[in-house]
Design a protein around this motif. Structure first.
Motif, PDB file in Angstrom:
ATOM      1  N   SER A 130       7.073   7.867  -3.459  1.00 33.12           N
ATOM      2  CA  SER A 130       8.053   7.063  -4.188  1.00 33.12           C
ATOM      3  C   SER A 130       7.394   5.823  -4.784  1.00 33.12           C
ATOM      4  O   SER A 130       7.786   5.361  -5.863  1.00 33.12           O
ATOM      5  CB  SER A 130       9.211   6.666  -3.266  1.00 33.12           C
ATOM      6  OG  SER A 130       8.761   5.871  -2.178  1.00 33.12           O
ATOM      7  N   VAL A 131       6.376   5.283  -4.095  1.00 29.15           N
ATOM      8  CA  VAL A 131       5.676   4.113  -4.624  1.00 29.15           C
ATOM      9  C   VAL A 131       4.961   4.470  -5.920  1.00 29.15           C
ATOM     10  O   VAL A 131       4.961   3.687  -6.880  1.00 29.15           O
ATOM     11  CB  VAL A 131       4.690   3.556  -3.582  1.00 29.15           C
ATOM     12  CG1 VAL A 131       3.839   2.443  -4.179  1.00 29.15           C
ATOM     13  CG2 VAL A 131       5.440   3.050  -2.357  1.00 29.15           C
ATOM     14  N   ARG A 132       4.346   5.640  -5.970  1.00 31.69           N
ATOM     15  CA  ARG A 132       3.671   6.083  -7.208  1.00 31.69           C
ATOM     16  C   ARG A 132       4.641   6.087  -8.380  1.00 31.69           C
ATOM     17  O   ARG A 132       4.320   5.628  -9.475  1.00 31.69           O
ATOM     18  CB  ARG A 132       3.078   7.473  -6.987  1.00 31.69           C
ATOM     19  CG  ARG A 132       2.212   7.974  -8.140  1.00 31.69           C
ATOM     20  CD  ARG A 132       1.564   9.308  -7.802  1.00 31.69           C
ATOM     21  NE  ARG A 132       2.545  10.357  -7.600  1.00 31.69           N
ATOM     22  CZ  ARG A 132       2.489  11.273  -6.638  1.00 31.69           C
ATOM     23  NH1 ARG A 132       1.504  11.276  -5.770  1.00 31.69           N
ATOM     24  NH2 ARG A 132       3.439  12.190  -6.527  1.00 31.69           N
ATOM     25  N   GLU A 133       5.832   6.581  -8.144  1.00 35.22           N
ATOM     26  CA  GLU A 133       6.835   6.613  -9.202  1.00 35.22           C
ATOM     27  C   GLU A 133       7.309   5.205  -9.559  1.00 35.22           C
ATOM     28  O   GLU A 133       7.506   4.880 -10.742  1.00 35.22           O
ATOM     29  CB  GLU A 133       8.029   7.473  -8.769  1.00 35.22           C
ATOM     30  CG  GLU A 133       9.086   7.636  -9.843  1.00 35.22           C
ATOM     31  CD  GLU A 133      10.188   8.594  -9.418  1.00 35.22           C
ATOM     32  OE1 GLU A 133      11.158   8.731 -10.175  1.00 35.22           O
ATOM     33  OE2 GLU A 133      10.069   9.206  -8.337  1.00 35.22           O
ATOM     34  N   LEU A 134       7.474   4.356  -8.558  1.00 32.20           N
ATOM     35  CA  LEU A 134       7.961   2.999  -8.798  1.00 32.20           C
ATOM     36  C   LEU A 134       7.012   2.170  -9.664  1.00 32.20           C
ATOM     37  O   LEU A 134       7.452   1.275 -10.385  1.00 32.20           O
ATOM     38  CB  LEU A 134       8.202   2.277  -7.473  1.00 32.20           C
ATOM     39  CG  LEU A 134       9.418   2.732  -6.658  1.00 32.20           C
ATOM     40  CD1 LEU A 134       9.382   2.131  -5.262  1.00 32.20           C
ATOM     41  CD2 LEU A 134      10.716   2.353  -7.361  1.00 32.20           C
ATOM     42  N   ILE A 135       5.710   2.475  -9.596  1.00 34.49           N
ATOM     43  CA  ILE A 135       4.767   1.710 -10.412  1.00 34.49           C
ATOM     44  C   ILE A 135       4.420   2.429 -11.715  1.00 34.49           C
ATOM     45  O   ILE A 135       3.493   2.033 -12.428  1.00 34.49           O
ATOM     46  CB  ILE A 135       3.485   1.343  -9.633  1.00 34.49           C
ATOM     47  CG1 ILE A 135       2.746   2.583  -9.134  1.00 34.49           C
ATOM     48  CG2 ILE A 135       3.829   0.407  -8.484  1.00 34.49           C
ATOM     49  CD1 ILE A 135       1.412   2.261  -8.435  1.00 34.49           C
TER      50      ILE A 135
ATOM     51  N   VAL B 229       0.852  -1.183   0.000  1.00 30.02           N
ATOM     52  CA  VAL B 229       0.000   0.000   0.000  1.00 30.02           C
ATOM     53  C   VAL B 229       0.889   1.234   0.000  1.00 30.02           C
ATOM     54  O   VAL B 229       1.656   1.456   0.942  1.00 30.02           O
ATOM     55  CB  VAL B 229      -0.931   0.013   1.235  1.00 30.02           C
ATOM     56  CG1 VAL B 229      -1.799   1.267   1.228  1.00 30.02           C
ATOM     57  CG2 VAL B 229      -1.792  -1.241   1.275  1.00 30.02           C
ATOM     58  N   GLY B 230       0.791   2.031  -1.055  1.00 27.85           N
ATOM     59  CA  GLY B 230       1.546   3.276  -1.141  1.00 27.85           C
ATOM     60  C   GLY B 230       0.747   4.410  -0.526  1.00 27.85           C
ATOM     61  O   GLY B 230      -0.139   4.988  -1.163  1.00 27.85           O
ATOM     62  N   ALA B 231       1.040   4.715   0.733  1.00 27.49           N
ATOM     63  CA  ALA B 231       0.386   5.819   1.445  1.00 27.49           C
ATOM     64  C   ALA B 231       1.440   6.845   1.827  1.00 27.49           C
ATOM     65  O   ALA B 231       1.383   7.446   2.899  1.00 27.49           O
ATOM     66  CB  ALA B 231      -0.334   5.291   2.681  1.00 27.49           C
ATOM     67  N   ASP B 232       2.419   7.016   0.927  1.00 26.45           N
ATOM     68  CA  ASP B 232       3.601   7.812   1.251  1.00 26.45           C
ATOM     69  C   ASP B 232       3.539   9.239   0.728  1.00 26.45           C
ATOM     70  O   ASP B 232       4.554   9.841   0.406  1.00 26.45           O
ATOM     71  CB  ASP B 232       4.874   7.109   0.775  1.00 26.45           C
ATOM     72  CG  ASP B 232       4.818   6.638  -0.672  1.00 26.45           C
ATOM     73  OD1 ASP B 232       3.715   6.544  -1.225  1.00 26.45           O
ATOM     74  OD2 ASP B 232       5.879   6.356  -1.241  1.00 26.45           O
ATOM     75  N   GLY B 233       2.357   9.806   0.665  1.00 23.43           N
ATOM     76  CA  GLY B 233       2.208  11.238   0.552  1.00 23.43           C
ATOM     77  C   GLY B 233       2.308  11.836  -0.839  1.00 23.43           C
ATOM     78  O   GLY B 233       2.360  11.152  -1.858  1.00 23.43           O
ATOM     79  N   LEU B 234       2.329  13.169  -0.853  1.00 20.79           N
ATOM     80  CA  LEU B 234       2.300  13.946  -2.091  1.00 20.79           C
ATOM     81  C   LEU B 234       3.363  13.506  -3.087  1.00 20.79           C
ATOM     82  O   LEU B 234       3.097  13.392  -4.285  1.00 20.79           O
ATOM     83  CB  LEU B 234       2.500  15.432  -1.779  1.00 20.79           C
ATOM     84  CG  LEU B 234       1.346  16.203  -1.145  1.00 20.79           C
ATOM     85  CD1 LEU B 234       1.799  17.623  -0.833  1.00 20.79           C
ATOM     86  CD2 LEU B 234       0.144  16.222  -2.065  1.00 20.79           C
ATOM     87  N   HIS B 235       4.564  13.318  -2.605  1.00 17.94           N
ATOM     88  CA  HIS B 235       5.692  13.008  -3.486  1.00 17.94           C
ATOM     89  C   HIS B 235       6.040  11.522  -3.365  1.00 17.94           C
ATOM     90  O   HIS B 235       7.188  11.143  -3.164  1.00 17.94           O
ATOM     91  CB  HIS B 235       6.878  13.903  -3.140  1.00 17.94           C
ATOM     92  CG  HIS B 235       6.517  15.363  -3.154  1.00 17.94           C
ATOM     93  ND1 HIS B 235       6.204  16.038  -4.313  1.00 17.94           N
ATOM     94  CD2 HIS B 235       6.375  16.260  -2.145  1.00 17.94           C
ATOM     95  CE1 HIS B 235       5.902  17.301  -4.025  1.00 17.94           C
ATOM     96  NE2 HIS B 235       5.993  17.450  -2.711  1.00 17.94           N
TER      97      HIS B 235
END
Length: 377
Positions: A166-171, A158-164
């Motif tokens: 890193s999980v969003r970028e990784l996927i 679960v990517g709950a790591d905020g505005l910037h």
């Protein structure tokens, strides 16, 4: 049987900690990783609407939240200038239902502490100073790398790591927050006599001036200005800017200025907006909270929407028996349109201020969002 037995979460914000609590309570093995060395012990306040309070009750922390914050009903509008007269006293809709107050203010560090203690109490393992830096997926698991080293295979990340995020970028999702044209100064001060609810001043030296009680003797105050680069401003300069910009506001702002002059911190951030179109998942990795959507705090729904993400996702994972497309379709059906409506409305309220629209239907827009969020996600 749950759809998952072992879950990794990136980010110890409200959405990440809420997800950890829900899943750990259901017997799921949870590891949460956060890049910060520890939870912040200093910070400003947060305004929480009834739909957020309802989720706190579902988490089992409502009594602690209620004891730590300041509940109130309604909103006052004041005029800038001498005397700061109250020009309207507006009722709030109880978006959490009749069992909860319409609104609550509280300290952000207090809220974070309550959620962290609950997550650990239910068995979640929380690792501070650790950043998710890589992942790889198979049909039945996702292997997570933290600080460059694999920490294990999980059923879900679960990517709950905020505005910037890193999980969003990784996927491979390239959506990033965009500035809306506004910036906000915040400070945490003592509660002036006579203030018992949120109050807003539209117009004057800045777009919006306001404050929200956060306890029996504390509150946070803010000034919303045209966005600009404040990155090089020293703490002393920040306090001076807030003092000077607030001189056009009378009444309780005289008390606030005195506290800032006495050394209360002032911090600055830009308003941003973004929304990731469905789907929010890529295989066994999913985004929630500010990683998936962000909005200006003009309707005070940012944290509430992250909490709703956590509640809906956790409900589907706990009640389901497989992490399949049907589960993801149900999650997106309940969350994407609703979060998008909140983001769009929050941005619209700010844009009306930027454009100087005097006949905007603010009441209609706010009522529409209140009716939407009053229905459980």
């Amino acid at each position: 049987m749950t759809a998952v037995q072992k879950v990794a979460i990136a980010g110890a914000g409200v959405a990440g900690l809420a997800t950890a609590i829900f899943l750990a309570k259901a017997g799921v093995e949870v590891d949460l990783y956060d890049a910060q060395p520890s939870l912040p012990t200093r910070g400003s306040g947060i305004t929480l609407q009834g739909n957020a309070l309802r989720v706190f009750d579902e988490l089992g922390v409502w009594d602690e939240v209620a004891a730590s914050g300041r509940a109130f009903e309604g909103l006052n509008l004041r005029a800038p200038g001498p005397g700061a007269p109250v020009v309207a006293a507006l009722p709030d809709m109880k978006t959490g239902g009749p069992d909860y107050p319409s609104t609550m203010g509280m300290s952000r560090p207090d809220l974070a502490r309550i959620l962290l203690e609950a997550a650990e109490r239910h068995g979640a393992r929380v690792h501070f100073g650790r950043t998710v830096t890589g992942l790889s997926q198979s049909d039945d698991s996702v292997t997570v790398e933290v600080d460059g080293e694999a920490v294990g295979a999980f059923d879900l990340l679960v990517g709950a790591d905020g505005l910037h995020s890193s999980v969003r970028e990784l996927i491979g999702i390239r959506v990033v927050p965009q500035q809306t044209g506004m910036g906000i100064w915040r400070t945490f001060v003592s509660l002036p006599p006579g203030v018992d609810r949120s109050e807003l001043y539209y117009g004057g030296p800045v777009y919006i001036a306001g404050y929200t009680p956060t306890g029996d003797d504390t509150m946070y105050a803010f000034l919303v200005e045209p966005a600009q680069d404040r990155s090089g401003v020293t703490p002393e300069e920040a306090r001076r800017i807030m003092i000077e910009q607030s001189r056009g506001y009378d009444g309780p702002w005289n008390h606030i200025r005195a506290d800032i002059e006495g050394g209360a911190d002032a911090n600055y951030t830009w308003f941003t907006r973004h929304i990731v179109d469905a789907p929010w998942n890529r295989g066994r990795v999913v985004l929630i909270g500010d990683a998936a959507h962000s909005c200006p705090p003009t309707i005070a729904q940012g944290a509430a929407q992250g909490l709703e993400d956590a509640a809906v996702l956790s409900e589907l994972l706990v009640e389901g028996d497989a992490l399949d497309q049907a589960l993801w379709d149900a999650f997106h059906a309940r969350r994407v349109e609703r979060a998008t409506a909140v983001v769009d409305a929050s941005v619209q309220l700010g844009q009306w201020q930027i454009d100087g629209v005097r006949d905007a239907d603010m009441g209609g827009l706010l009522s529409g969002i209140a009716r939407l969020t009053a229905v459980r996600a």
